[in-house]
Design an enzyme around this catalytic site. Structure first.
Site, PDB file in Angstrom:
ATOM      1  N   GLY A  76       4.540 -10.997   3.560  1.00  0.00           N
ATOM      2  CA  GLY A  76       5.463 -10.651   4.861  1.00  0.00           C
ATOM      3  C   GLY A  76       4.422 -11.347   5.533  1.00  0.00           C
ATOM      4  O   GLY A  76       3.221 -10.883   5.657  1.00  0.00           O
ATOM      5  N   HIS A 100       9.105  -3.535   2.916  1.00  0.00           N
ATOM      6  CA  HIS A 100       8.720  -3.959   2.054  1.00  0.00           C
ATOM      7  C   HIS A 100       9.969  -4.174   0.990  1.00  0.00           C
ATOM      8  O   HIS A 100       9.942  -5.154   0.247  1.00  0.00           O
ATOM      9  CB  HIS A 100       7.959  -3.012   1.205  1.00  0.00           C
ATOM     10  CG  HIS A 100       7.188  -2.541   1.746  1.00  0.00           C
ATOM     11  ND1 HIS A 100       6.853  -1.006   2.311  1.00  0.00           N
ATOM     12  CD2 HIS A 100       6.150  -2.575   2.643  1.00  0.00           C
ATOM     13  CE1 HIS A 100       5.527  -0.915   3.271  1.00  0.00           C
ATOM     14  NE2 HIS A 100       4.744  -2.244   2.905  1.00  0.00           N
ATOM     15  N   SER A 105       4.275   0.261   8.377  1.00  0.00           N
ATOM     16  CA  SER A 105       3.825   2.109   7.686  1.00  0.00           C
ATOM     17  C   SER A 105       2.962   2.424   9.339  1.00  0.00           C
ATOM     18  O   SER A 105       3.652   3.624   9.231  1.00  0.00           O
ATOM     19  CB  SER A 105       3.095   2.161   6.592  1.00  0.00           C
ATOM     20  OG  SER A 105       3.728   0.836   5.286  1.00  0.00           O
ATOM     21  N   ARG A 106       2.357   1.981  10.004  1.00  0.00           N
ATOM     22  CA  ARG A 106       1.764   2.510  11.108  1.00  0.00           C
ATOM     23  C   ARG A 106       2.340   2.690  12.397  1.00  0.00           C
ATOM     24  O   ARG A 106       2.120   3.607  13.206  1.00  0.00           O
ATOM     25  CB  ARG A 106       0.482   1.296  11.673  1.00  0.00           C
ATOM     26  CG  ARG A 106      -0.758   1.977  10.628  1.00  0.00           C
ATOM     27  CD  ARG A 106      -1.789   0.842  10.191  1.00  0.00           C
ATOM     28  NE  ARG A 106      -3.080   1.028   9.915  1.00  0.00           N
ATOM     29  CZ  ARG A 106      -3.480  -0.210   9.003  1.00  0.00           C
ATOM     30  NH1 ARG A 106      -2.665  -1.186   9.153  1.00  0.00           N
ATOM     31  NH2 ARG A 106      -4.301   0.531   8.719  1.00  0.00           N
ATOM     32  N   VAL A 159      10.559  -8.526   9.651  1.00  0.00           N
ATOM     33  CA  VAL A 159      11.179  -7.921   9.619  1.00  0.00           C
ATOM     34  C   VAL A 159      11.179  -6.159  10.600  1.00  0.00           C
ATOM     35  O   VAL A 159      10.520  -6.115  10.720  1.00  0.00           O
ATOM     36  CB  VAL A 159      11.526  -6.128   8.115  1.00  0.00           C
ATOM     37  CG1 VAL A 159      13.132  -5.847   8.302  1.00  0.00           C
ATOM     38  CG2 VAL A 159      12.001  -7.675   7.153  1.00  0.00           C
ATOM     39  N   MET A 180       1.155  -1.442  -0.505  1.00  0.00           N
ATOM     40  CA  MET A 180       0.207  -0.110   0.150  1.00  0.00           C
ATOM     41  C   MET A 180       1.185   0.995   0.059  1.00  0.00           C
ATOM     42  O   MET A 180       0.129   2.460   0.680  1.00  0.00           O
ATOM     43  CB  MET A 180      -1.067   0.276   1.081  1.00  0.00           C
ATOM     44  CG  MET A 180      -1.679  -1.243   1.163  1.00  0.00           C
ATOM     45  SD  MET A 180      -2.851  -1.209   1.359  1.00  0.00           S
ATOM     46  CE  MET A 180      -2.620  -0.501   4.058  1.00  0.00           C
ATOM     47  N   GLY A 181       2.201   0.843  -0.512  1.00  0.00           N
ATOM     48  CA  GLY A 181       2.970   2.296  -0.399  1.00  0.00           C
ATOM     49  C   GLY A 181       4.277   2.233   0.535  1.00  0.00           C
ATOM     50  O   GLY A 181       3.530   1.825   1.915  1.00  0.00           O
ATOM     51  N   GLN A 235      -3.050 -12.653   7.107  1.00  0.00           N
ATOM     52  CA  GLN A 235      -3.278 -11.892   5.521  1.00  0.00           C
ATOM     53  C   GLN A 235      -2.076 -12.656   4.654  1.00  0.00           C
ATOM     54  O   GLN A 235      -3.031 -13.905   4.025  1.00  0.00           O
ATOM     55  CB  GLN A 235      -2.766 -10.547   5.906  1.00  0.00           C
ATOM     56  CG  GLN A 235      -2.483  -9.826   3.970  1.00  0.00           C
ATOM     57  CD  GLN A 235      -2.608  -8.853   3.827  1.00  0.00           C
ATOM     58  OE1 GLN A 235      -2.983  -7.944   3.856  1.00  0.00           O
ATOM     59  NE2 GLN A 235      -1.173  -8.365   3.435  1.00  0.00           N
TER      60      GLN A 235
END
Ligand code: PAF
Length: 281
Positions: free
Chosen positions: A138, A28, A177-178, A167, A21-22, A144
Site C-alpha cells: 500500500g 489489506h 490497523s493502528r 484506501v 501484519m494481520g 516503506q
C-alpha cells in the site's frame, strides 16, 4: 510454504504476495484484489514482525485477531494464508540483516531507528520463502514502499513490486490497523492529517510550487487540538526534499493523536480524489 509456491509455479501459475501484519482491514483486502488481478494465486502473509518494532513501541499490544483474519482471507478467496510463528520465521535471531541505506535516515526512519532494517529483513525473508512473481504494497506506507522497491532493484530480486493507492474512509482518514487505538474524539482529531494534505494539494493546484510555503500551509492545518505534528514534508520518490513542487512530488505527514502515531501522504499530481474511498466496516 515454498513447496506450495513451487508446485503452483510448476502448474504455470503466477504467484502474488500481499505481506501484512494481520488484523486485516479493507486496505489489506484491496491489496488482495489487486494481487488477484495480477496473478493466478494469491498468498497473504500475516506476521507481526518483532524486528521492526523499537523497544518502546507497541509490539506486545499490536492488535491481533487470527480467527477473523482467517475468515476475511477465506471470504476474499486468498489461496494461501501464510501465518508463521516467530519461532518458525526466526528460528535464530538473524545476525545478517538488510541495511536500508540513506533512504531510511529520514522521516519514519529518523523517528523509528532500526525500523526499516527490520521491515526489509522480514520482507526479504518472505520473498525468499514465498518466491512470488509480484508483491503488492500500500502507498500509505510510502517510505516503506519506496525502500522495498529499491531493495528489489538493488539486490536483483526477480519479482515486481506493485504499489496500490491509499484506501481511506469516506471522511478521508487513511485506513490503518493502528486506527483501532483511537477513541471517538481522537478519531475526529486524526482527520487533521488528511485535511492538511488536502490543503497542500489545493494550494499547489492554485499555483503555489514553493515547498516551504506549501509545508507552512499544511502545518497550519495540521496544528489542530489533540494533534501533535511530527513532520509534514514535500519529497520525491528518493525521499529527498524537492526544490519545487510538481505532479510527482509526495506530501508526507506524521503526527501523534493521543498516544497513537499516524502517517499519511498524497502524490500531488494524483491527488486524494484518486485514492480509494470506502465506508468504515
Ligand atoms: O506494512 C506492513 O504491514 C509491514 O511493515 C510488512 C510490510 C508486512 C513487513 O512486516
Amino acid at each position: 510454504m515454498r513447496e506450495w509456491s513451487r508446485a503452483e509455479r510448476k502448474r504455470g501459475h503466477r504467484i502474488g504476495l500481499v505481506p501484512t501484519m494481520g488484523f486485516l482491514h479493507e486496505a489489506h483486502l484491496r491489496l488482495v484484489d489487486r494481487a488477484r488481478e495480477r496473478a493466478d494465486r494469491v498468498v497473504l502473509s500475516s506476521f507481526v514482525n518483532p524486528l521492526q518494532f523499537g523497544p518502546r513501541e507497541d509490539f506486545d499490544h499490536y492488535p491481533r485477531d487470527p480467527a477473523r483474519d482467517r475468515r476475511l482471507a477465506t471470504e476474499r478467496a486468498v489461496d494461501c494464508l501464510f501465518a508463521p510463528s516467530t519461532e518458525a520465521l526466526y528460528a535464530v535471531d538473524p545476525v545478517v540483516r538488510i541495511a536500508p541505506g540513506p533512504m531510511s535516515d529520514v522521516l519514519e526512519g529518523a523517528a523509528r531507528p532500526g525500523h526499516f532494517q527490520g521491515v526489509l529483513t522480514v520482507v526479504a525473508k518472505l520473498f525468499h520463502v514465498v518466491e512470488p512473481d509480484i508483491a503488492v504494497f500500500g502507498r500509505k506506507d510510502f517510505q516503506q514502499a519506496m525502500l522495498v522497491r529499491r531493495m528489489v532493484a538493488d539486490l536483483d530480486f526477480g519479482l515486481e513490486v506493485e504499489i496500490v493507492p491509499t484506501v481511506r474512509e469516506l471522511d478521508g482518514l487513511a485506513i490503518s490497523s493502528r486506527n483501532s487505538y483511537l477513541g471517538p474524539d481522537e478519531r475526529r482529531a486524526a482527520l487533521a492529517l488528511s485535511r492538511a494534505l488536502r490543503a497542500v494539494e489545493q494550494a499547489w493546484r492554485g499555483g503555489q510550487a514553493d515547498p516551504k510555503e506549501l509545508e507552512r500551509r499544511g502545518l497550519e492545518v495540521l496544528h489542530a487540538p489533540g494533534v501533535a505534528p511530527e513532520y509534514l514534508k514535500l519529497v520525491g520518490e528518493d525521499l529527498r526534499p524537492v526544490a519545487r513542487a510538481d505532479a510527482r512530488t509526495v506530501v508526507v505527514v506524521a503526527a501523534a493523536v493521543g498516544g497513537t502515531r499516524l502517517i499519511d501522504n498524497v502524490v500531488l499530481g494524483e491527488g486524494m480524489a484518486n485514492d480509494i474511498a470506502v465506508r468504515a466496516s
